[in-house]
Write a protein that holds these residues in place. Structure first.
Motif, PDB file in Angstrom:
ATOM      1  N   MET A  34     -45.025 -34.047 -24.389  1.00 12.27           N
ATOM      2  CA  MET A  34     -45.047 -35.347 -23.727  1.00 12.27           C
ATOM      3  C   MET A  34     -43.860 -35.506 -22.781  1.00 12.27           C
ATOM      4  O   MET A  34     -43.996 -36.033 -21.671  1.00 12.27           O
ATOM      5  CB  MET A  34     -45.065 -36.466 -24.758  1.00 12.27           C
ATOM      6  CG  MET A  34     -46.354 -36.554 -25.558  1.00 12.27           C
ATOM      7  SD  MET A  34     -46.355 -37.903 -26.761  1.00 12.27           S
ATOM      8  CE  MET A  34     -46.468 -39.323 -25.690  1.00 12.27           C
ATOM      9  N   GLN A  35     -42.693 -35.058 -23.214  1.00 15.00           N
ATOM     10  CA  GLN A  35     -41.498 -35.226 -22.392  1.00 15.00           C
ATOM     11  C   GLN A  35     -41.603 -34.433 -21.095  1.00 15.00           C
ATOM     12  O   GLN A  35     -41.071 -34.849 -20.060  1.00 15.00           O
ATOM     13  CB  GLN A  35     -40.258 -34.802 -23.180  1.00 15.00           C
ATOM     14  CG  GLN A  35     -38.949 -35.155 -22.475  1.00 15.00           C
ATOM     15  CD  GLN A  35     -37.748 -34.931 -23.355  1.00 15.00           C
ATOM     16  OE1 GLN A  35     -37.812 -34.170 -24.322  1.00 15.00           O
ATOM     17  NE2 GLN A  35     -36.635 -35.580 -23.037  1.00 15.00           N
ATOM     18  N   ARG A  36     -42.305 -33.329 -21.144  1.00 15.32           N
ATOM     19  CA  ARG A  36     -42.430 -32.445 -19.972  1.00 15.32           C
ATOM     20  C   ARG A  36     -43.772 -32.585 -19.263  1.00 15.32           C
ATOM     21  O   ARG A  36     -44.070 -31.814 -18.349  1.00 15.32           O
ATOM     22  CB  ARG A  36     -42.203 -30.997 -20.412  1.00 15.32           C
ATOM     23  CG  ARG A  36     -40.772 -30.745 -20.856  1.00 15.32           C
ATOM     24  CD  ARG A  36     -40.635 -29.550 -21.768  1.00 15.32           C
ATOM     25  NE  ARG A  36     -39.239 -29.330 -22.150  1.00 15.32           N
ATOM     26  CZ  ARG A  36     -38.625 -30.005 -23.112  1.00 15.32           C
ATOM     27  NH1 ARG A  36     -39.281 -30.936 -23.799  1.00 15.32           N
ATOM     28  NH2 ARG A  36     -37.354 -29.769 -23.397  1.00 15.32           N
ATOM     29  N   ASN A  37     -44.563 -33.570 -19.690  1.00 14.34           N
ATOM     30  CA  ASN A  37     -45.881 -33.813 -19.086  1.00 14.34           C
ATOM     31  C   ASN A  37     -46.763 -32.564 -19.112  1.00 14.34           C
ATOM     32  O   ASN A  37     -47.493 -32.274 -18.160  1.00 14.34           O
ATOM     33  CB  ASN A  37     -45.732 -34.333 -17.653  1.00 14.34           C
ATOM     34  CG  ASN A  37     -45.033 -35.682 -17.609  1.00 14.34           C
ATOM     35  OD1 ASN A  37     -45.401 -36.601 -18.342  1.00 14.34           O
ATOM     36  ND2 ASN A  37     -44.015 -35.794 -16.775  1.00 14.34           N
ATOM     37  N   LEU A  38     -46.704 -31.845 -20.223  1.00 14.39           N
ATOM     38  CA  LEU A  38     -47.523 -30.654 -20.401  1.00 14.39           C
ATOM     39  C   LEU A  38     -48.875 -31.042 -20.982  1.00 14.39           C
ATOM     40  O   LEU A  38     -49.003 -32.076 -21.647  1.00 14.39           O
ATOM     41  CB  LEU A  38     -46.816 -29.667 -21.337  1.00 14.39           C
ATOM     42  CG  LEU A  38     -45.465 -29.137 -20.847  1.00 14.39           C
ATOM     43  CD1 LEU A  38     -44.768 -28.344 -21.947  1.00 14.39           C
ATOM     44  CD2 LEU A  38     -45.653 -28.277 -19.602  1.00 14.39           C
ATOM     45  N   PRO A  39     -49.902 -30.237 -20.746  1.00 16.78           N
ATOM     46  CA  PRO A  39     -51.232 -30.580 -21.276  1.00 16.78           C
ATOM     47  C   PRO A  39     -51.258 -30.580 -22.801  1.00 16.78           C
ATOM     48  O   PRO A  39     -50.552 -29.794 -23.449  1.00 16.78           O
ATOM     49  CB  PRO A  39     -52.140 -29.482 -20.704  1.00 16.78           C
ATOM     50  CG  PRO A  39     -51.215 -28.361 -20.355  1.00 16.78           C
ATOM     51  CD  PRO A  39     -49.922 -28.992 -19.962  1.00 16.78           C
ATOM     52  N   LEU A  40     -52.091 -31.476 -23.346  1.00 11.96           N
ATOM     53  CA  LEU A  40     -52.225 -31.583 -24.798  1.00 11.96           C
ATOM     54  C   LEU A  40     -53.491 -30.875 -25.260  1.00 11.96           C
ATOM     55  O   LEU A  40     -54.529 -30.933 -24.600  1.00 11.96           O
ATOM     56  CB  LEU A  40     -52.289 -33.051 -25.233  1.00 11.96           C
ATOM     57  CG  LEU A  40     -51.095 -33.937 -24.869  1.00 11.96           C
ATOM     58  CD1 LEU A  40     -51.279 -35.324 -25.462  1.00 11.96           C
ATOM     59  CD2 LEU A  40     -49.780 -33.322 -25.321  1.00 11.96           C
ATOM     60  N   ALA A  41     -53.384 -30.205 -26.394  1.00 12.58           N
ATOM     61  CA  ALA A  41     -54.551 -29.561 -27.002  1.00 12.58           C
ATOM     62  C   ALA A  41     -55.374 -30.596 -27.753  1.00 12.58           C
ATOM     63  O   ALA A  41     -54.875 -31.658 -28.155  1.00 12.58           O
ATOM     64  CB  ALA A  41     -54.095 -28.461 -27.957  1.00 12.58           C
ATOM     65  N   ASP A  42     -56.655 -30.298 -27.955  1.00  9.60           N
ATOM     66  CA  ASP A  42     -57.556 -31.163 -28.706  1.00  9.60           C
ATOM     67  C   ASP A  42     -57.816 -30.588 -30.092  1.00  9.60           C
ATOM     68  O   ASP A  42     -57.703 -29.379 -30.310  1.00  9.60           O
ATOM     69  CB  ASP A  42     -58.898 -31.299 -27.974  1.00  9.60           C
ATOM     70  CG  ASP A  42     -58.754 -32.018 -26.645  1.00  9.60           C
ATOM     71  OD1 ASP A  42     -57.944 -32.962 -26.571  1.00  9.60           O
ATOM     72  OD2 ASP A  42     -59.445 -31.630 -25.688  1.00  9.60           O
ATOM     73  N   ILE A  43     -58.192 -31.468 -31.010  1.00  8.73           N
ATOM     74  CA  ILE A  43     -58.616 -31.012 -32.330  1.00  8.73           C
ATOM     75  C   ILE A  43     -59.881 -30.178 -32.158  1.00  8.73           C
ATOM     76  O   ILE A  43     -60.829 -30.584 -31.490  1.00  8.73           O
ATOM     77  CB  ILE A  43     -58.866 -32.203 -33.263  1.00  8.73           C
ATOM     78  CG1 ILE A  43     -57.538 -32.905 -33.576  1.00  8.73           C
ATOM     79  CG2 ILE A  43     -59.556 -31.755 -34.541  1.00  8.73           C
ATOM     80  CD1 ILE A  43     -57.698 -34.168 -34.375  1.00  8.73           C
ATOM     81  N   GLY A  44     -59.885 -29.006 -32.758  1.00 10.51           N
ATOM     82  CA  GLY A  44     -61.027 -28.120 -32.597  1.00 10.51           C
ATOM     83  C   GLY A  44     -62.206 -28.510 -33.461  1.00 10.51           C
ATOM     84  O   GLY A  44     -63.210 -29.021 -32.970  1.00 10.51           O
TER      85      GLY A  44
END
Length: 373
Positions: free
Chosen positions: A335-345
């Protein structure tokens, strides 16, 4: 790198959180049986997420009577204390902070979990709800909650003592503090609402009487371990599980004044997170700020921008994230680096099972390496 207010430090009692991204309590049902004992796999899971400003553990029953779902952990036996010690050691080793959420489900339970075959509650009223129970065949199913038995006054006093002892046990297990689960239709919430509490004694009737139980629990725990190590979770807007009550908000604001008097570290609001849930009014948020001077944490259907907005407006101090922490053990880093988030598989791995869907979600760097292979 983000300069978001989510990443400013926050004082919480004697703790200083390095940032305000909190890991919300989430039931995962992976204890060792028999005995509902926390495991090394649970220690790995929490240790992976130690980058949270604060971890609030999954709900943990204070007594056998307080249990409502299969494979959820307890904090009343020595084996459970020892199991949780593995968890707190892992979190602290990785630089984190963790509170244990104390839980008594009340009527949100099933006869198979009780020696006398009957859950307890403020009044003998069924919740029109179901709980997850694993049968003799090893398969978990949602089963109806029956009509509970109303607690006697002496049993209420004994339950207050169960909370106090559970808090002491949590400190023996190495937790930094405890959160009292007073929301989501469980025992404390049942006492707060007329729809679940039809008592005519000192614990029912008026709003002042209906907050008596949670006030006594909070005072008892605060006296035992220090109010600065105590939080309370409330669910002002829940209506399901037979909890609809037009006086709910006023009752919760009255309770907030008592929590302020006691001097607890924070209030944690479990806000409605379904698609057509009511919007939380600015008026309620301001009234809560006026009633309670400690930190306010909220959990709901939040994302980074909506969390930042509430903090910037001074209406809350921290925001708790649930499912995002499951698939992203390094959620604050991302979040701090605005990186993509993974989803629950696979959502079938949320409750029960092994490491799959539990400890096997990679952090961002691991995920990047895997994508390059």
């Amino acid at each position: 790198m983000s300069t978001s207010p989510l990443f400013h430090p926050l004082s919480l009692g004697e703790l200083t959180l390095p940032q305000r991204v909190v890991m919300a309590p989430m039931t995962r049902s992976r204890t060792a049986q028999p005995g509902d004992v926390p495991t090394p796999m649970m220690a790995e899971y929490y240790g992976q997420r130690a980058g949270a400003g604060l971890i609030i553990s999954e709900a943990t029953q204070i007594s056998p009577q307080g249990k409502g779902y299969s494979f959820t952990p307890g904090i009343y036996s020595q084996a459970q204390i020892d199991g949780w010690k593995q968890v707190t050691d892992a979190v602290h080793h990785n630089g984190g902070r963790i509170f244990l959420q104390l839980w008594h489900v009340g009527r949100m339970s099933h006869p198979s979990l009780h020696a006398d075959g009957q859950p307890v509650a403020p009044s003998a009223l069924a919740p029109d709800a179901q709980v997850w129970i694993v049968g003799d065949d090893g398969i978990g199913r949602m089963l109806d909650c029956p009509v509970p038995r109303a607690l006697t006054t002496d049993e209420i006093h004994a339950t207050v003592e169960d909370y106090r002892q559970a808090a002491l046990n949590a400190m023996a297990a190495g937790f930094d503090g405890v959160e009292i689960h007073g929301g989501n239709g469980y025992l404390i919430d049942q006492f707060l609402r007329r729809s679940a509490n039809q008592r005519t004694d000192a614990y029912g009737g008026s709003q002042a009487n209906r907050i008596r139980f949670v006030t006594e629990v909070t005072e008892s725990i605060s006296d035992a371990i220090g109010a600065d190590k105590v939080g309370v979770r409330l669910a002002p807007f829940i209506t399901q599980r037979g909890m609809d009550d037009s006086e709910a908000i006023d009752t919760i604001l009255l309770a907030a004044g008592e929590f302020n008097r006691i001097g607890i570290a924070y209030l944690h609001l479990a806000e409605a997170d379904w698609d057509d849930a009511p919007t939380v009014s600015l008026g309620f948020r301001r009234d809560l700020r006026a009633a309670f001077s400690g930190a306010i944490v909220v959990a709901g259907n939040y994302h980074k921008a909506s969390a930042e907005a509430l903090i910037n407006e001074g209406l809350v101090d921290a925001v708790a994230f649930g499912r995002a922490f499951i698939a992203n053990p390094d959620l604050p880093f991302r979040m701090q680096r605005n990186l993509p988030l993974a989803d629950i598989g696979d959502p079938s791995t949320l409750f029960g099972g092994n490491h799959k869907g539990y400890t096997d979600y990679p952090d961002y760097h691991q995920q990047l390496k895997q994508s390059l292979i």
